[in-house]
Design a protein around this motif. Sequence first.
Motif, PDB file in Angstrom:
ATOM      1  N   SER A 111       7.554  12.041   9.418  1.00 40.02           N
ATOM      2  CA  SER A 111       7.697  12.399   8.506  1.00 40.02           C
ATOM      3  C   SER A 111       6.118  12.926   7.641  1.00 40.02           C
ATOM      4  O   SER A 111       5.602  12.377   7.443  1.00 40.02           O
ATOM      5  CB  SER A 111       9.124  12.851   7.881  1.00 40.02           C
ATOM      6  OG  SER A 111       8.527  11.599   7.164  1.00 40.02           O
ATOM      7  N   PRO A 112       6.543  14.605   7.441  1.00 38.49           N
ATOM      8  CA  PRO A 112       5.333  14.432   5.871  1.00 38.49           C
ATOM      9  C   PRO A 112       5.468  13.143   5.376  1.00 38.49           C
ATOM     10  O   PRO A 112       4.456  12.652   4.666  1.00 38.49           O
ATOM     11  CB  PRO A 112       5.611  15.227   6.062  1.00 38.49           C
ATOM     12  CG  PRO A 112       6.154  16.748   6.944  1.00 38.49           C
ATOM     13  CD  PRO A 112       6.949  15.195   7.364  1.00 38.49           C
ATOM     14  N   GLN A 113       6.743  12.527   4.777  1.00 40.15           N
ATOM     15  CA  GLN A 113       7.031  12.616   3.976  1.00 40.15           C
ATOM     16  C   GLN A 113       5.598  10.468   4.000  1.00 40.15           C
ATOM     17  O   GLN A 113       5.635   9.875   3.540  1.00 40.15           O
ATOM     18  CB  GLN A 113       8.229  12.521   3.480  1.00 40.15           C
ATOM     19  CG  GLN A 113       8.718  13.222   2.349  1.00 40.15           C
ATOM     20  CD  GLN A 113       9.802  13.869   3.366  1.00 40.15           C
ATOM     21  OE1 GLN A 113       9.432  14.524   4.474  1.00 40.15           O
ATOM     22  NE2 GLN A 113      10.605  14.245   3.146  1.00 40.15           N
ATOM     23  N   ILE A 114       6.338  10.422   5.101  1.00 36.41           N
ATOM     24  CA  ILE A 114       5.193   8.987   5.942  1.00 36.41           C
ATOM     25  C   ILE A 114       3.928   9.237   5.527  1.00 36.41           C
ATOM     26  O   ILE A 114       3.263   8.132   5.034  1.00 36.41           O
ATOM     27  CB  ILE A 114       6.913   8.677   7.036  1.00 36.41           C
ATOM     28  CG1 ILE A 114       7.965   8.234   7.121  1.00 36.41           C
ATOM     29  CG2 ILE A 114       5.702   7.413   7.323  1.00 36.41           C
ATOM     30  CD1 ILE A 114       8.321   7.380   6.012  1.00 36.41           C
ATOM     31  N   ARG A 115       3.563  10.206   6.372  1.00 38.65           N
ATOM     32  CA  ARG A 115       2.181  10.310   6.792  1.00 38.65           C
ATOM     33  C   ARG A 115       1.393  10.590   5.500  1.00 38.65           C
ATOM     34  O   ARG A 115       0.486   9.754   4.915  1.00 38.65           O
ATOM     35  CB  ARG A 115       2.248  11.911   7.166  1.00 38.65           C
ATOM     36  CG  ARG A 115       2.815  11.397   8.943  1.00 38.65           C
ATOM     37  CD  ARG A 115       1.800  13.081   9.413  1.00 38.65           C
ATOM     38  NE  ARG A 115       2.461  14.239   9.198  1.00 38.65           N
ATOM     39  CZ  ARG A 115       3.418  14.625   9.913  1.00 38.65           C
ATOM     40  NH1 ARG A 115       4.691  14.208  10.740  1.00 38.65           N
ATOM     41  NH2 ARG A 115       4.024  16.186   9.641  1.00 38.65           N
ATOM     42  N   ASN A 116       2.312  10.823   4.684  1.00 38.59           N
ATOM     43  CA  ASN A 116       1.307  11.189   3.197  1.00 38.59           C
ATOM     44  C   ASN A 116       1.647   9.611   1.895  1.00 38.59           C
ATOM     45  O   ASN A 116       0.699   9.597   1.246  1.00 38.59           O
ATOM     46  CB  ASN A 116       2.604  11.950   1.616  1.00 38.59           C
ATOM     47  CG  ASN A 116       2.722  13.049   2.775  1.00 38.59           C
ATOM     48  OD1 ASN A 116       1.903  13.569   3.001  1.00 38.59           O
ATOM     49  ND2 ASN A 116       3.267  13.810   1.745  1.00 38.59           N
ATOM     50  N   ARG A 117       2.222   8.793   2.504  1.00 41.44           N
ATOM     51  CA  ARG A 117       1.969   7.452   1.988  1.00 41.44           C
ATOM     52  C   ARG A 117       1.316   6.365   3.615  1.00 41.44           C
ATOM     53  O   ARG A 117       0.490   5.597   2.570  1.00 41.44           O
ATOM     54  CB  ARG A 117       3.526   6.524   1.433  1.00 41.44           C
ATOM     55  CG  ARG A 117       3.616   7.927   0.449  1.00 41.44           C
ATOM     56  CD  ARG A 117       3.368   7.211  -0.926  1.00 41.44           C
ATOM     57  NE  ARG A 117       4.002   6.024  -1.581  1.00 41.44           N
ATOM     58  CZ  ARG A 117       2.908   5.697  -2.790  1.00 41.44           C
ATOM     59  NH1 ARG A 117       1.694   6.391  -3.448  1.00 41.44           N
ATOM     60  NH2 ARG A 117       3.130   5.002  -3.305  1.00 41.44           N
TER      61      ARG A 117
ATOM     62  N   GLY B  83      11.390  15.302   8.173  1.00 33.58           N
ATOM     63  CA  GLY B  83      12.071  13.992   8.188  1.00 33.58           C
ATOM     64  C   GLY B  83      12.827  14.237   6.949  1.00 33.58           C
ATOM     65  O   GLY B  83      13.467  13.247   6.331  1.00 33.58           O
TER      66      GLY B  83
ATOM     67  N   GLN C 230       4.859   0.030  -8.690  1.00 31.95           N
ATOM     68  CA  GLN C 230       3.727   0.921  -8.224  1.00 31.95           C
ATOM     69  C   GLN C 230       4.409   2.309  -8.698  1.00 31.95           C
ATOM     70  O   GLN C 230       3.617   3.696  -8.921  1.00 31.95           O
ATOM     71  CB  GLN C 230       3.904   1.898  -6.377  1.00 31.95           C
ATOM     72  CG  GLN C 230       3.761   0.650  -4.930  1.00 31.95           C
ATOM     73  CD  GLN C 230       4.024   1.141  -3.851  1.00 31.95           C
ATOM     74  OE1 GLN C 230       5.327   1.400  -3.401  1.00 31.95           O
ATOM     75  NE2 GLN C 230       3.127   0.878  -3.481  1.00 31.95           N
TER      76      GLN C 230
ATOM     77  N   ARG D 143      -0.560  12.709  13.575  1.00 30.51           N
ATOM     78  CA  ARG D 143       0.259  13.772  13.585  1.00 30.51           C
ATOM     79  C   ARG D 143       2.060  13.476  14.144  1.00 30.51           C
ATOM     80  O   ARG D 143       2.393  14.134  13.589  1.00 30.51           O
ATOM     81  CB  ARG D 143      -1.064  14.572  14.914  1.00 30.51           C
ATOM     82  CG  ARG D 143      -1.305  15.871  14.421  1.00 30.51           C
ATOM     83  CD  ARG D 143      -1.336  16.599  15.487  1.00 30.51           C
ATOM     84  NE  ARG D 143       0.061  17.850  14.932  1.00 30.51           N
ATOM     85  CZ  ARG D 143      -0.577  19.324  14.250  1.00 30.51           C
ATOM     86  NH1 ARG D 143      -1.342  19.551  13.033  1.00 30.51           N
ATOM     87  NH2 ARG D 143       0.917  19.866  13.568  1.00 30.51           N
TER      88      ARG D 143
ATOM     89  N   ASN E 254       0.874  -1.276  -0.265  1.00 29.88           N
ATOM     90  CA  ASN E 254       0.285  -0.188   0.367  1.00 29.88           C
ATOM     91  C   ASN E 254       1.179   1.227   0.241  1.00 29.88           C
ATOM     92  O   ASN E 254       1.530   1.755  -1.291  1.00 29.88           O
ATOM     93  CB  ASN E 254      -0.802  -0.338   1.514  1.00 29.88           C
ATOM     94  CG  ASN E 254      -2.208   0.118   1.132  1.00 29.88           C
ATOM     95  OD1 ASN E 254      -2.046   1.699  -0.116  1.00 29.88           O
ATOM     96  ND2 ASN E 254      -3.405  -0.571   1.500  1.00 29.88           N
ATOM     97  N   GLY E 255       1.051   2.147   0.896  1.00 27.73           N
ATOM     98  CA  GLY E 255       1.966   2.962   1.387  1.00 27.73           C
ATOM     99  C   GLY E 255       3.679   1.972   1.083  1.00 27.73           C
ATOM    100  O   GLY E 255       4.338   3.517   0.468  1.00 27.73           O
ATOM    101  N   GLY E 256       3.857   1.037   1.453  1.00 31.23           N
ATOM    102  CA  GLY E 256       5.238   0.994   0.988  1.00 31.23           C
ATOM    103  C   GLY E 256       6.030   1.232   2.232  1.00 31.23           C
ATOM    104  O   GLY E 256       6.996   0.681   2.318  1.00 31.23           O
ATOM    105  N   THR E 257       5.729   2.525   3.351  1.00 26.20           N
ATOM    106  CA  THR E 257       5.799   2.090   3.912  1.00 26.20           C
ATOM    107  C   THR E 257       6.895   1.688   5.607  1.00 26.20           C
ATOM    108  O   THR E 257       8.157   1.429   6.360  1.00 26.20           O
ATOM    109  CB  THR E 257       5.935   3.840   4.936  1.00 26.20           C
ATOM    110  OG1 THR E 257       4.373   3.006   5.659  1.00 26.20           O
ATOM    111  CG2 THR E 257       5.504   4.724   3.671  1.00 26.20           C
TER     112      THR E 257
ATOM    113  N   LEU F  62       4.714  14.673  -1.531  1.00 24.31           N
ATOM    114  CA  LEU F  62       6.346  14.531  -1.476  1.00 24.31           C
ATOM    115  C   LEU F  62       5.988  12.937  -0.877  1.00 24.31           C
ATOM    116  O   LEU F  62       5.727  12.988   0.140  1.00 24.31           O
ATOM    117  CB  LEU F  62       6.356  15.619  -0.274  1.00 24.31           C
ATOM    118  CG  LEU F  62       7.854  15.948   0.224  1.00 24.31           C
ATOM    119  CD1 LEU F  62       9.155  16.343  -1.622  1.00 24.31           C
ATOM    120  CD2 LEU F  62       8.615  16.303   1.482  1.00 24.31           C
ATOM    121  N   VAL F  63       7.296  12.645  -1.614  1.00 21.77           N
ATOM    122  CA  VAL F  63       7.508  11.563  -0.863  1.00 21.77           C
ATOM    123  C   VAL F  63       9.209  10.780  -0.120  1.00 21.77           C
ATOM    124  O   VAL F  63       9.162  11.497  -1.442  1.00 21.77           O
ATOM    125  CB  VAL F  63       6.641   9.351  -1.407  1.00 21.77           C
ATOM    126  CG1 VAL F  63       4.939  10.160  -1.766  1.00 21.77           C
ATOM    127  CG2 VAL F  63       7.863   9.653  -2.872  1.00 21.77           C
TER     128      VAL F  63
ATOM    129  N   LEU G 266      11.379   4.300  -0.810  1.00 21.33           N
ATOM    130  CA  LEU G 266       9.807   3.411   0.133  1.00 21.33           C
ATOM    131  C   LEU G 266       9.165   3.656  -0.929  1.00 21.33           C
ATOM    132  O   LEU G 266       7.523   3.052  -1.058  1.00 21.33           O
ATOM    133  CB  LEU G 266       9.425   4.531   1.000  1.00 21.33           C
ATOM    134  CG  LEU G 266      10.070   4.390   2.190  1.00 21.33           C
ATOM    135  CD1 LEU G 266      10.030   5.140   3.738  1.00 21.33           C
ATOM    136  CD2 LEU G 266      11.341   3.205   2.588  1.00 21.33           C
TER     137      LEU G 266
END
Lengths: 301, 156
Positions: free
Chosen positions: A103-109, B131, B66, A99, A34-37, B56-57, B61
């Motif tokens: 980080s933003p990058q992680i939360r976005n995915r 991040g 994908q 929240r 999914n997000g792949g994180t 932003l990613v 990851l």
Amino acid sequence: MAAVEKPGVDYLRPRTWQDAVALKTENPAAVPINGGTDLMVDLNFARSRPPTLLDLSHLDELRRWEKSNGTVELGAGVTYTDVLEHLGSDLPALALASRTVGSPQIRNRGTIAGNLATASPAGDAHPPLLATGATVRVESMRGIRDVPIGRFFTGPKRNVLEPDELIRSVLVPSARGPQQFSKVGTRNAMVIAVVSFALAFDVPSRHVGTGIGSAAPTPIEAADAAAYLDRELAREGYWEDHRELSAGVVDGFADRVAAASRPIDDVRGPAGYRVHALRVMARRTLRWAWSALATDGIHAH
Amino acid sequence: MLIEVTVNGRRRTAENVWAGESLLYVLRERLGLRGSKDACEQGECGSCSVYLDGDLVCACLVSAGQADGAEVVTVEGLADGESLHPIQQAYVSEGAVQCGFCTPGLILATHCLLEANSDPSDDEIREALAGNLCRCTGYEKIVSAVRLAAMETAVG
Ligand SMILES: Cc1cc2nc3c(=O)[nH]c(=O)nc-3n(C[C@H](O)[C@H](O)[C@H](O)COP(=O)(O)OP(=O)(O)OC[C@H]3O[C@@H](n4cnc5c(N)ncnc54)[C@H](O)[C@@H]3O)c2cc1C
Ligand code: FES
Ligand code: FES
């Protein structure tokens, strides 16, 4: 499967949720992404090389939430960013927890469903989902089943999903009272919880829900503590006047929360510290939530 | 598998890609775009930050599978020919670049912040860049660079 692109044997990109479910039955060894994180970290470090990836990240129908009958159904593609930007008033504890994720990058995915499937005892979505009594909706070709969150986790990084099953959505009751989430880590950002705690008041039923993270092999409820608080608040007439909670009630609750934990020593902190921190967090979140309730007034809910 | 990605507005293809390799690997090793840096490969450092379909990613990851069909913007896509993007210029002007390893990711994260919030507070700057790790500068100059970039882009 005519509706499905098969760019290579190692990668499946279903176009619809129904195709995804069918593909998981045909290829039970296929690993959803999914997000792949979580998953990509394993792949990058060659901890696993799944024969096939089942890509759920392009299914727009999963990236949705729907509110009905006092419940928010979060599709399996809903990210932390989605929750904190759009669902703060319906799902305050989950939004607070979101929240604090990465980080933003992680939360976005990163998705709530991915957090559940990984089933880390430290997953930040878990305490709020426990405190609010959420339900995980799981689907396979055999049908849909709804798993109460308290029965979803079966061990560290283990859950009830069968090889042919996918998480379709999570059903979370909309808040009917103040909620809190608190997380202790070694710094403010980008940190995995050393220990975490969520609390949710359901005012109409005069009930409190709880969830503890990182202090047992799985995320757990503090059922004893919740039952104690429900009983004391009713017996002492707190619901009638919303006066400040006595130190006795707050400590009684916090001690029972701490007693519910079964923490281990690990790299992120010793067990004794976790129990201590949990007691402090239980005390604080209870005070915060109760005073919010007293301020808003019972009739606001 | 064969994948096709639009990178900085150009359609690019890569053959014999393993679906589970990262977009970062595709960008750097298959497409020769070495701007996005490869440090931790676990989402911790942000030096591989790119836009993927507008979000932003961390490119480390995102799996190649994908990314097939996606639109990617990397640091190479920001400058206009030889002239730096105002955010890049602000980092240079404020001395926010030492070894430069973290810079491409920070530039992208700053770009993403300023797109959403043209006048961020220091706290908002720190949160938006949480991040992205920098081992050299101690962050003060980075925060100054973001402030300067916000001013410049507001004026320009
Ligand atoms: C730098 C960094 C910081 C992080 N910080 C935090 C943090 O603060 N708190 C926290 O809780 N987590 C954190 N994480 C972990 C991770 O971001 C979360 O667990 C996230 O929710 C995973 O979701 P995802 O969509 O990225 O999952 P993926 O990586 O795509 O998948 C995770 C697992 O779930 C399975 N899966 C995914 N979707 C489904 C589905 N629909 N049905 C069945 N199985 C499925 C996958 O096969 C895989 O096993 C962090 C990760 C990184 C890299
Ligand atoms: S290399 Fe991707 S976050 Fe560090
Ligand atoms: S300038 Fe060296 S890591 Fe930031």
